[in-house]
Scaffold this motif. Structure first.
Motif, mmCIF file in Angstrom:
data_model
loop_
_atom_site.group_PDB
_atom_site.id
_atom_site.type_symbol
_atom_site.label_atom_id
_atom_site.label_comp_id
_atom_site.label_asym_id
_atom_site.label_seq_id
_atom_site.Cartn_x
_atom_site.Cartn_y
_atom_site.Cartn_z
ATOM 1 N N ASP A 284 0.843 -1.197 0.000
ATOM 2 C CA ASP A 284 0.000 0.000 0.000
ATOM 3 C C ASP A 284 0.878 1.246 0.000
ATOM 4 O OD1 ASP A 284 -2.462 -1.537 0.344
ATOM 5 O OD2 ASP A 284 -1.692 -1.962 2.346
ATOM 6 N N HIS A 285 2.002 1.136 0.698
ATOM 7 C CA HIS A 285 2.959 2.240 0.771
ATOM 8 C C HIS A 285 4.358 1.676 0.520
ATOM 9 C CE1 HIS A 285 -0.261 4.562 2.521
ATOM 10 N NE2 HIS A 285 -0.486 3.567 3.340
ATOM 11 N N PRO A 286 4.932 1.945 -0.642
ATOM 12 C CA PRO A 286 6.289 1.456 -0.892
ATOM 13 C C PRO A 286 7.244 1.935 0.202
ATOM 14 C CG PRO A 286 5.326 2.336 -2.906
ATOM 15 C CD PRO A 286 4.361 2.647 -1.795
ATOM 16 N N VAL A 287 8.127 1.050 0.629
ATOM 17 C CA VAL A 287 9.069 1.372 1.708
ATOM 18 C C VAL A 287 10.366 1.853 1.073
ATOM 19 C CG1 VAL A 287 10.340 0.449 3.664
ATOM 20 C CG2 VAL A 287 7.985 -0.308 3.239
ATOM 21 N N THR A 288 10.725 3.076 1.369
ATOM 22 C CA THR A 288 11.893 3.675 0.714
ATOM 23 C C THR A 288 13.197 3.257 1.375
ATOM 24 O OG1 THR A 288 11.901 5.643 2.117
ATOM 25 C CG2 THR A 288 10.520 5.714 0.132
ATOM 26 N N LEU A 289 14.238 3.244 0.577
ATOM 27 C CA LEU A 289 15.584 2.998 1.105
ATOM 28 C C LEU A 289 15.919 4.017 2.184
ATOM 29 C CD1 LEU A 289 18.335 1.541 0.918
ATOM 30 C CD2 LEU A 289 18.959 3.183 -0.853
ATOM 31 N N GLU A 290 15.509 5.236 1.960
ATOM 32 C CA GLU A 290 15.773 6.303 2.925
ATOM 33 C C GLU A 290 15.172 5.970 4.290
ATOM 34 O OE1 GLU A 290 14.016 9.994 1.815
ATOM 35 O OE2 GLU A 290 15.385 11.186 3.043
ATOM 36 N N ALA A 291 13.919 5.494 4.289
ATOM 37 C CA ALA A 291 13.264 5.150 5.555
ATOM 38 C C ALA A 291 13.983 3.987 6.232
ATOM 39 C CB ALA A 291 11.797 4.801 5.298
ATOM 40 N N ILE A 292 14.414 3.018 5.440
ATOM 41 C CA ILE A 292 15.120 1.862 5.997
ATOM 42 C C ILE A 292 16.427 2.299 6.646
ATOM 43 C CG2 ILE A 292 16.382 -0.223 5.335
ATOM 44 C CD1 ILE A 292 14.102 -0.632 3.208
ATOM 45 N N LYS A 293 17.145 3.183 5.963
ATOM 46 C CA LYS A 293 18.422 3.641 6.504
ATOM 47 C C LYS A 293 18.247 4.449 7.778
ATOM 48 C CE LYS A 293 21.345 5.212 3.232
ATOM 49 N NZ LYS A 293 21.697 5.870 1.938
ATOM 50 N N GLN A 294 17.096 5.089 7.901
ATOM 51 C CA GLN A 294 16.886 5.952 9.062
ATOM 52 C C GLN A 294 16.454 5.199 10.304
ATOM 53 O OE1 GLN A 294 14.251 9.054 7.744
ATOM 54 N NE2 GLN A 294 15.887 10.162 6.680
ATOM 55 N N ASP A 295 15.966 3.965 10.145
ATOM 56 C CA ASP A 295 15.518 3.208 11.309
ATOM 57 C C ASP A 295 16.631 2.287 11.785
ATOM 58 O OD1 ASP A 295 14.340 1.128 12.989
ATOM 59 O OD2 ASP A 295 12.444 2.090 12.447
ATOM 60 N N PRO A 296 17.078 2.477 13.019
ATOM 61 C CA PRO A 296 18.204 1.671 13.519
ATOM 62 C C PRO A 296 17.908 0.180 13.491
ATOM 63 C CG PRO A 296 17.335 3.146 15.234
ATOM 64 C CD PRO A 296 16.616 3.472 13.975
#
Length: 137
Positions: A91-103
């Motif tokens: 429903d909401h593509p998960v961005t590389l940016e978001a992945i990198k920001q979550d420890p």
DNA sequence: GCCAACGTTGGC
DNA sequence: GCCAACGTTGGC
């Protein structure tokens, strides 16, 4: 039951292409590490579909529907492919940016070894990513 | 389009 | 078996 992440450039073969085809071989892998992961896959395993280069997002979930067999597009039978099937569009593509920001996700192979096109995903990483991708908002 | 990171190749 | 040269991937 294992989890994986597989990359493709959307200009070459994107999520929409897989959805249109339903089931497709995941071929063209010419890297030993990636090849070995393909050989480790079993029917029933699930994998994220990641858009590299011009996407940088995880766009959906695939099922592995056939175990590794010789890649018909390869000149040498040492290379293999598996068959994959699109089962769920995020429903909401998960961005590389978001992945990198979550420890909790910053140890993902996607972040640590950006050039590996087929890679394992831990159960924790899988569940967290799915929670982001499938939430209603 | 650029270039850093990584993998592969091949001369020695 | 080392390592320089080269090719490819993929984030920016």
């Amino acid at each position: 039951m294992a989890y994986w992440l597989m990359k493709s450039e959307p200009d070459v073969f994107g999520w929409d292409d897989l959805v249109a085809k339903g089931v497709s071989p995941w071929d063209g892998v010419r890297n030993y590490q990636a090849r070995n992961f393909l050989r480790d896959m079993a029917v029933g395993d699930q994998a994220f579909f990641y858009h590299s280069r011009t996407g940088l997002v995880i766009v959906g979930i695939m099922d592995i529907v056939a175990p590794a067999y010789p890649d018909p597009t390869a000149p040498d039978p040492k290379w293999v492919c598996v068959d994959v099937k699109a089962v769920r569009t995020f429903d909401h593509p998960v961005t590389l940016e978001a992945i990198k920001q979550d420890p909790r996700l910053s140890d993902m192979v996607l972040v640590k070894n950006s050039r590996l096109s087929v890679q394992p995903v831990t159960a924790n990483e899988w569940q967290l990513t799915c929670a982001w991708g499938l939430k209603k908002a």
